[in-house]
Design a protein around this motif. Structure first.
Motif, PDB file in Angstrom:
ATOM      1  N   ASP A   2       0.836  -1.192   0.000  1.00 51.98           N
ATOM      2  CA  ASP A   2       0.000   0.000   0.000  1.00 51.98           C
ATOM      3  C   ASP A   2       0.873   1.245   0.000  1.00 51.98           C
ATOM      4  N   GLY A   3       0.411   2.245  -0.702  1.00 52.34           N
ATOM      5  CA  GLY A   3       1.066   3.541  -0.679  1.00 52.34           C
ATOM      6  C   GLY A   3       2.439   3.527  -1.313  1.00 52.34           C
ATOM      7  N   PHE A   4       3.199   4.549  -0.985  1.00 49.25           N
ATOM      8  CA  PHE A   4       4.526   4.733  -1.544  1.00 49.25           C
ATOM      9  C   PHE A   4       5.570   4.517  -0.464  1.00 49.25           C
ATOM     10  N   ILE A   5       6.675   3.930  -0.843  1.00 50.09           N
ATOM     11  CA  ILE A   5       7.816   3.888   0.064  1.00 50.09           C
ATOM     12  C   ILE A   5       8.975   4.572  -0.633  1.00 50.09           C
ATOM     13  N   THR A   6       9.875   5.094   0.137  1.00 47.46           N
ATOM     14  CA  THR A   6      11.035   5.764  -0.423  1.00 47.46           C
ATOM     15  C   THR A   6      12.278   5.016   0.024  1.00 47.46           C
ATOM     16  N   CYS A   7      13.090   4.665  -0.900  1.00 46.85           N
ATOM     17  CA  CYS A   7      14.341   3.967  -0.637  1.00 46.85           C
ATOM     18  C   CYS A   7      15.374   4.568  -1.572  1.00 46.85           C
ATOM     19  N   GLU A   8      16.418   5.120  -1.014  1.00 42.37           N
ATOM     20  CA  GLU A   8      17.452   5.763  -1.816  1.00 42.37           C
ATOM     21  C   GLU A   8      16.892   6.896  -2.674  1.00 42.37           C
ATOM     22  N   GLY A   9      15.896   7.577  -2.176  1.00 40.21           N
ATOM     23  CA  GLY A   9      15.360   8.722  -2.885  1.00 40.21           C
ATOM     24  C   GLY A   9      14.435   8.391  -4.040  1.00 40.21           C
ATOM     25  N   VAL A  10      14.096   7.139  -4.217  1.00 42.04           N
ATOM     26  CA  VAL A  10      13.221   6.707  -5.307  1.00 42.04           C
ATOM     27  C   VAL A  10      11.917   6.205  -4.704  1.00 42.04           C
ATOM     28  N   ARG A  11      10.812   6.700  -5.181  1.00 41.38           N
ATOM     29  CA  ARG A  11       9.515   6.203  -4.730  1.00 41.38           C
ATOM     30  C   ARG A  11       9.245   4.872  -5.402  1.00 41.38           C
ATOM     31  N   VAL A  12       8.634   3.972  -4.663  1.00 38.26           N
ATOM     32  CA  VAL A  12       8.383   2.625  -5.159  1.00 38.26           C
ATOM     33  C   VAL A  12       6.980   2.209  -4.757  1.00 38.26           C
ATOM     34  N   GLY A  13       6.318   1.475  -5.630  1.00 37.29           N
ATOM     35  CA  GLY A  13       4.997   0.972  -5.297  1.00 37.29           C
ATOM     36  C   GLY A  13       4.444   0.094  -6.385  1.00 37.29           C
ATOM     37  N   GLY A  14       3.154  -0.119  -6.306  1.00 39.67           N
ATOM     38  CA  GLY A  14       2.458  -0.933  -7.282  1.00 39.67           C
ATOM     39  C   GLY A  14       2.155  -0.146  -8.545  1.00 39.67           C
ATOM     40  N   VAL A  15       1.506  -0.818  -9.482  1.00 42.22           N
ATOM     41  CA  VAL A  15       1.163  -0.204 -10.767  1.00 42.22           C
ATOM     42  C   VAL A  15       0.178   0.940 -10.525  1.00 42.22           C
ATOM     43  N   PRO A  16       0.528   2.137 -10.949  1.00 45.88           N
ATOM     44  CA  PRO A  16      -0.359   3.277 -10.706  1.00 45.88           C
ATOM     45  C   PRO A  16      -1.534   3.298 -11.692  1.00 45.88           C
ATOM     46  N   ASP A  17      -2.705   3.605 -11.191  1.00 45.23           N
ATOM     47  CA  ASP A  17      -3.857   3.796 -12.068  1.00 45.23           C
ATOM     48  C   ASP A  17      -3.909   5.279 -12.453  1.00 45.23           C
ATOM     49  N   GLY A  18      -4.954   5.669 -13.167  1.00 48.58           N
ATOM     50  CA  GLY A  18      -5.054   7.049 -13.636  1.00 48.58           C
ATOM     51  C   GLY A  18      -5.006   8.071 -12.521  1.00 48.58           C
ATOM     52  N   LYS A  19      -5.718   7.808 -11.427  1.00 50.84           N
ATOM     53  CA  LYS A  19      -5.742   8.743 -10.293  1.00 50.84           C
ATOM     54  C   LYS A  19      -4.363   8.846  -9.637  1.00 50.84           C
ATOM     55  N   ALA A  20      -3.708   7.706  -9.454  1.00 44.69           N
ATOM     56  CA  ALA A  20      -2.366   7.708  -8.854  1.00 44.69           C
ATOM     57  C   ALA A  20      -1.372   8.439  -9.758  1.00 44.69           C
ATOM     58  N   LEU A  21      -1.510   8.277 -11.071  1.00 48.37           N
ATOM     59  CA  LEU A  21      -0.631   8.991 -11.997  1.00 48.37           C
ATOM     60  C   LEU A  21      -0.822  10.497 -11.887  1.00 48.37           C
ATOM     61  N   GLU A  22      -2.056  10.914 -11.746  1.00 53.40           N
ATOM     62  CA  GLU A  22      -2.322  12.349 -11.559  1.00 53.40           C
ATOM     63  C   GLU A  22      -1.660  12.855 -10.284  1.00 53.40           C
ATOM     64  N   GLN A  23      -1.733  12.062  -9.207  1.00 53.03           N
ATOM     65  CA  GLN A  23      -1.094  12.449  -7.943  1.00 53.03           C
ATOM     66  C   GLN A  23       0.423  12.505  -8.097  1.00 53.03           C
ATOM     67  N   LEU A  24       0.995  11.512  -8.782  1.00 53.85           N
ATOM     68  CA  LEU A  24       2.445  11.507  -8.996  1.00 53.85           C
ATOM     69  C   LEU A  24       2.878  12.728  -9.806  1.00 53.85           C
ATOM     70  N   ALA A  25       2.121  13.046 -10.842  1.00 50.24           N
ATOM     71  CA  ALA A  25       2.445  14.220 -11.659  1.00 50.24           C
ATOM     72  C   ALA A  25       2.357  15.490 -10.820  1.00 50.24           C
ATOM     73  N   ALA A  26       1.329  15.590  -9.981  1.00 51.18           N
ATOM     74  CA  ALA A  26       1.173  16.767  -9.116  1.00 51.18           C
ATOM     75  C   ALA A  26       2.312  16.884  -8.109  1.00 51.18           C
ATOM     76  N   GLN A  27       2.903  15.742  -7.732  1.00 51.11           N
ATOM     77  CA  GLN A  27       4.022  15.733  -6.791  1.00 51.11           C
ATOM     78  C   GLN A  27       5.360  15.960  -7.487  1.00 51.11           C
ATOM     79  N   GLY A  28       5.329  16.139  -8.796  1.00 47.77           N
ATOM     80  CA  GLY A  28       6.550  16.459  -9.536  1.00 47.77           C
ATOM     81  C   GLY A  28       7.320  15.277 -10.079  1.00 47.77           C
ATOM     82  N   VAL A  29       6.766  14.066  -9.997  1.00 47.32           N
ATOM     83  CA  VAL A  29       7.464  12.900 -10.546  1.00 47.32           C
ATOM     84  C   VAL A  29       7.640  13.103 -12.040  1.00 47.32           C
ATOM     85  N   ARG A  30       8.842  12.895 -12.511  1.00 42.98           N
ATOM     86  CA  ARG A  30       9.182  13.103 -13.915  1.00 42.98           C
ATOM     87  C   ARG A  30       9.193  11.787 -14.697  1.00 42.98           C
ATOM     88  N   THR A  31       9.679  10.713 -14.022  1.00 44.61           N
ATOM     89  CA  THR A  31       9.889   9.449 -14.724  1.00 44.61           C
ATOM     90  C   THR A  31       9.281   8.292 -13.954  1.00 44.61           C
TER      91      THR A  31
END
Length: 162
Positions: A2-31
């Motif tokens: 569940d959710g995001f974990i950070t290890c070595e500065g990289v966020r890691v998690g499960g396959v993002p759906d459309g809503k999660a992708l929108e949240q990642l984009a809003a948080q500044g995730v580039r790649t």
């Protein structure tokens, strides 16, 4: 996972759906780094959805059955590249990319194999279930690859900080 974990500065998690992708984009995730194997991908086209939100999605598969040094190196080079930051790495449950990041963090520090598994557990990962990755880590530490650990992974991280 569940959710995001950070290890070595990289966020890691499960396959993002459309809503999660929108949240990642809003948080500044580039790649986004898709670590799923061929045949694991199903459902929404993450790459197309990500592109529509201004993010890049790169395929860096990590095998469930047999992990090798080339897979680890490609993944490491991708997530460590400053041009890709910030990064969100994912697989079906996020365990393989998170486990690889724990391995790389320990390799960078010269930590023991016990520390790899301890760190993974700290992030809620049971590497026992990730047989291919577990086997790779144990083989890497128990074989002649010890020199490679000391000379290759540590050297790389000294020149390319996390």
């Amino acid at each position: 996972m569940d959710g995001f974990i950070t290890c070595e500065g990289v966020r890691v998690g499960g396959v993002p759906d459309g809503k999660a992708l929108e949240q990642l984009a809003a948080q500044g995730v580039r790649t986004l780094v898709d670590a799923r194997e061929e045949g694991e991908a199903s459902g929404e086209d993450v790459a197309a959805l990500a592109a529509g939100l201004g993010m890049t999605c790169l395929r860096m598969p990590i095998s469930r059955r047999r992990v090798d040094v080339a897979q680890i190196e490609r993944f490491r080079d991708c997530v460590q590249n400053p041009a890709n930051a910030p990064v969100y790495a994912f697989s079906k449950g996020g365990k393989r990319p998170a486990g690889v990041l724990c391995f790389l963090a320990c390799a960078r520090m010269g930590d023991s194999v016990i520390e790899v598994f301890r760190r993974a557990k700290q992030y809620g990962l049971e590497l026992e279930r990730e047989r291919g990755l577990k086997r790779f880590i144990l083989d890497f530490y128990s074989s002649h690859r010890g020199d490679m650990l000391n000379n290759h992974f540590q050297k790389h991280f000294q020149h390319h900080p996390a």
